[in-house]
Design an enzyme around this catalytic site. Structure first.
Site, mmCIF file in Angstrom:
data_model
loop_
_atom_site.group_PDB
_atom_site.id
_atom_site.type_symbol
_atom_site.label_atom_id
_atom_site.label_comp_id
_atom_site.label_asym_id
_atom_site.label_seq_id
_atom_site.Cartn_x
_atom_site.Cartn_y
_atom_site.Cartn_z
ATOM 1 N N GLY A 1 0.876 -1.163 0.000
ATOM 2 C CA GLY A 1 0.000 0.000 0.000
ATOM 3 C C GLY A 1 0.906 1.203 0.000
ATOM 4 O O GLY A 1 2.006 1.133 -0.545
ATOM 5 N N GLU A 2 0.471 2.281 0.618
ATOM 6 C CA GLU A 2 1.347 3.447 0.714
ATOM 7 C C GLU A 2 1.866 3.578 2.144
ATOM 8 O O GLU A 2 1.097 3.733 3.082
ATOM 9 C CB GLU A 2 0.621 4.712 0.248
ATOM 10 C CG GLU A 2 0.488 4.787 -1.271
ATOM 11 C CD GLU A 2 1.832 4.670 -2.014
ATOM 12 O OE1 GLU A 2 2.833 5.245 -1.539
ATOM 13 O OE2 GLU A 2 1.888 4.000 -3.065
ATOM 14 N N CYS B 1 6.302 -5.386 0.391
ATOM 15 C CA CYS B 1 6.464 -4.050 -0.204
ATOM 16 C C CYS B 1 6.363 -2.957 0.869
ATOM 17 O O CYS B 1 7.272 -2.816 1.675
ATOM 18 C CB CYS B 1 5.463 -3.857 -1.338
ATOM 19 S SG CYS B 1 5.850 -2.449 -2.393
ATOM 20 N N ARG C 1 12.986 3.502 -0.693
ATOM 21 C CA ARG C 1 11.632 3.499 -1.272
ATOM 22 C C ARG C 1 11.666 3.829 -2.762
ATOM 23 O O ARG C 1 12.513 4.591 -3.211
ATOM 24 C CB ARG C 1 10.753 4.523 -0.543
ATOM 25 C CG ARG C 1 10.579 4.204 0.911
ATOM 26 C CD ARG C 1 9.914 5.351 1.637
ATOM 27 N NE ARG C 1 8.521 5.477 1.212
ATOM 28 C CZ ARG C 1 7.694 6.417 1.679
ATOM 29 N NH1 ARG C 1 8.108 7.298 2.542
ATOM 30 N NH2 ARG C 1 6.458 6.452 1.271
ATOM 31 N N ILE D 1 5.850 -3.673 -7.674
ATOM 32 C CA ILE D 1 5.075 -2.466 -7.984
ATOM 33 C C ILE D 1 5.700 -1.277 -7.256
ATOM 34 O O ILE D 1 5.615 -1.195 -6.040
ATOM 35 C CB ILE D 1 3.608 -2.591 -7.509
ATOM 36 C CG1 ILE D 1 2.982 -3.917 -7.935
ATOM 37 C CG2 ILE D 1 2.774 -1.401 -7.971
ATOM 38 C CD1 ILE D 1 2.478 -3.972 -9.321
ATOM 39 N N ARG D 2 6.324 -0.381 -7.989
ATOM 40 C CA ARG D 2 6.994 0.777 -7.364
ATOM 41 C C ARG D 2 7.723 0.287 -6.104
ATOM 42 O O ARG D 2 7.559 0.823 -5.007
ATOM 43 C CB ARG D 2 5.981 1.875 -7.009
ATOM 44 C CG ARG D 2 5.239 2.435 -8.231
ATOM 45 C CD ARG D 2 4.176 3.458 -7.854
ATOM 46 N NE ARG D 2 4.736 4.776 -7.717
ATOM 47 C CZ ARG D 2 4.903 5.399 -6.550
ATOM 48 N NH1 ARG D 2 4.544 4.851 -5.429
ATOM 49 N NH2 ARG D 2 5.426 6.591 -6.523
ATOM 50 N N HIS E 1 5.219 -8.727 -4.341
ATOM 51 C CA HIS E 1 3.840 -8.974 -3.879
ATOM 52 C C HIS E 1 3.360 -10.395 -4.190
ATOM 53 O O HIS E 1 2.633 -10.586 -5.173
ATOM 54 C CB HIS E 1 2.884 -8.008 -4.594
ATOM 55 C CG HIS E 1 3.045 -6.578 -4.215
ATOM 56 N ND1 HIS E 1 2.459 -6.028 -3.104
ATOM 57 C CD2 HIS E 1 3.719 -5.574 -4.812
ATOM 58 C CE1 HIS E 1 2.762 -4.747 -3.020
ATOM 59 N NE2 HIS E 1 3.532 -4.447 -4.045
ATOM 60 N N GLU F 1 0.960 -11.871 -2.938
ATOM 61 C CA GLU F 1 -0.513 -11.884 -2.858
ATOM 62 C C GLU F 1 -1.153 -11.531 -4.199
ATOM 63 O O GLU F 1 -2.346 -11.760 -4.393
ATOM 64 C CB GLU F 1 -1.001 -10.952 -1.740
ATOM 65 C CG GLU F 1 -0.998 -9.467 -2.037
ATOM 66 C CD GLU F 1 0.384 -8.801 -1.955
ATOM 67 O OE1 GLU F 1 1.403 -9.527 -1.870
ATOM 68 O OE2 GLU F 1 0.438 -7.558 -2.005
#
Lengths: 292, 198
Positions: free
Chosen positions: B48-49, B80, B108, B138-139, B179, B181
């Site tokens: 998430g963030e 992540c 990050r 992802i990022r 990730h 998941e």
């Protein structure tokens, strides 16, 4: 599914349960990030100002968007006009994280939306109903949002659109194949996607609420109606205390099922933006009717 | 008895982890407030963030009780953003996370923006998957420093021809920059269940 499309849908999944905030400069972007925004939408004017100013609303100055990219570590999104694929090429060239093909800007093409499959960068698009959402997904959108009625501070249209989408998904789940074909015909929806939604009981991409959200309670309302997350445009930086309101909407979006928390975060956060009654609005003033 | 795996459910890829937990037949539990920590045998901090999740961890009063439970040995897996929250060092700064208990340094968004997100398929991972497995970044953050006693778990090739560590573990801590998941199968979730929670 090709890797790029999966990665782009996946990024939207990581934004779930979060709030994406409109910001017009690096300072606002930092305030949004500190308040817990999961992404920012970089634009020169928020929708309520676009509405007030009139004229043609276009993609923002790339230099201004890049300043915002420099200022924050969360994803940065930006808007292009419906059908304006060159504005999208420009945003891809500056490595934007997500493009919003948005009815808030003046459409560049009244017939066609962008062929989003041609891009590596992901797109989010607005929809009034399920058929429209499925058309955008068929064109390559990796995330959806309701259109709502941006810049009004009035949540009624976002509620209408979210309910239209979730209610149709529930109906599809009980339909026979021949009925799904009728649905596809009547709503102009791609048949394969109609069948996929009927089988899985949900959209193949994340669906956020947008357009007129102004209070923590508005955000929680849309979340309880089945939204995956929230876009707030004018609602934050056009309010009396943007910092407090931003934090409150972030908390309300995560704790949307807990009225006690909602009561707490709704208290003493200053005045919301002033709102517009949508019911006596001229058809030409409505942004949600742009695109199809 | 079925083991109960909590998933920190403040923001991000929560539902995806819950589905995997269900798929392998364990008990799932969403963790939002301190009382939700009761009765869990392990916890997953999802993607998430980071800023958003970190802030809500503190405001919901979860940071302190969770930290304490992790120090006492509760198995934890960060994916992540979750891995960033576990790290002692973020972007060169120490004690920059409300959790910050695992002796790793992370950077990050180290690979760049969304256009630089990627999928890396590797042939197999000992103890985790004998089949080829796709890792989704992802990022993603990079693990730029691993403490002496932290064990590297998964490596990938870099564009420059080197190797870099993308998953690491120590005692009750598991961190993955990618990730699992979001991918197919439950190999990593099984690994967490059987090697950490037991």
């Amino acid at each position: 599914m090709e890797d790029r499309k999966q990665l782009n849908r996946n990024l939207a999944q990581m934004l779930k349960g979060g709030v994406i905030m409109d910001v017009v400069n690096a300072k606002e972007a930092k305030i949004a990030e500190q308040a817990g925004a999961v992404a920012v939408m970089a634009l020169e004017r928020v929708p309520s100002d676009i509405r007030r100013d009139g004229g043609v609303a276009r993609m923002s100055d790339p230099a201004m968007i890049m300043e915002i990219q420099e200022a924050v570590s969360i994803p940065v999104m930006a808007k292009v006009r419906i059908g304006h694929f060159v504005e999208a090429q420009i945003l891809e060239a500056i490595s934007i994280d997500y493009i919003d093909e948005s009815e808030v800007l003046t459409p560049a093409d009244e017939l066609h939306h962008i062929n989003k499959h041609k891009f590596k960068v992901p797109f989010v698009c607005g929809a009034n109903n399920l058929g429209e959402a499925l058309r955008r997904i068929a064109e390559g959108a990796c995330m959806m949002r309701t259109k709502g009625e941006a810049g009004t501070g009035n949540v009624v249209e976002a509620v209408r659109h979210m309910r239209a989408i979730t209610s149709d998904i529930r109906r599809l789940k009980n339909m026979e194949l021949e009925e799904l074909m009728v649905y596809a015909k009547n709503t102009g929806s791609p048949f394969e996607l109609v069948c996929q939604v009927a089988k899985e009981g949900k959209l193949p991409v994340v669906n956020f609420a947008a357009g007129g959200i102004a209070t923590p309670a508005d955000a929680a309302l849309l979340m309880q109606l089945g939204s995956d997350g929230i876009f707030v445009g004018s609602g934050i930086f056009k309010s009396e205390n943007p910092e407090k309101r931003a934090q409150a909407i972030v908390k309300a979006t995560t704790a949307y099922q807990d009225p006690k928390v909602l009561a707490e975060v709704s208290s003493r956060i200053g005045k919301p933006m002033s709102g517009l009654d949508v019911s006596n609005m001229e058809e030409t003033e409505r942004l949600a009717t742009r695109g199809w | 008895m079925k083991k109960t795996i909590g998933v920190l459910a403040l923001q991000g890829g929560v539902a995806e982890h819950l589905q995997k937990i269900e798929a392998m037949g364990a008990q799932k539990k969403e963790v939002r407030f301190p009382s939700d920590l009761e009765g869990i045998d392990g916890i997953i901090l999802p993607g998430g963030e980071t800023t958003c999740i970190g802030k809500l961890l503190i405001e919901n009063g979860l940071a302190e009780p969770l930290r304490k439970m992790l120090e006492e040995g509760l198995p934890v897996w960060g994916t992540c953003a979750g891995a960033i929250l576990l790290a002692k060092e973020i972007d060169g700064k120490k004690n920059n996370s409300p959790i910050g208990l695992m002796d790793i340094g992370v950077k990050r968004n180290a690979y760049g923006k969304q256009l630089d997100s990627f999928i890396e398929t590797i042939p197999s991972i000992p103890l985790i998957s004998s089949q080829p497995i796709s890792l989704i970044f992802i990022r993603a953050p990079r693990f730029v420093r691993l403490g002496k006693t932290v064990e590297p778990l998964v490596e990938i090739s870099t564009a420059q021809g080197g190797r870099e560590i993308v998953a690491a573990q120590k005692n009750n801590f598991l961190a993955t920059a990618f990730h699992p998941e979001l991918g197919n199968g439950t190999a990593f979730h099984e690994y967490f269940l059987h090697h950490f929670i037991r």
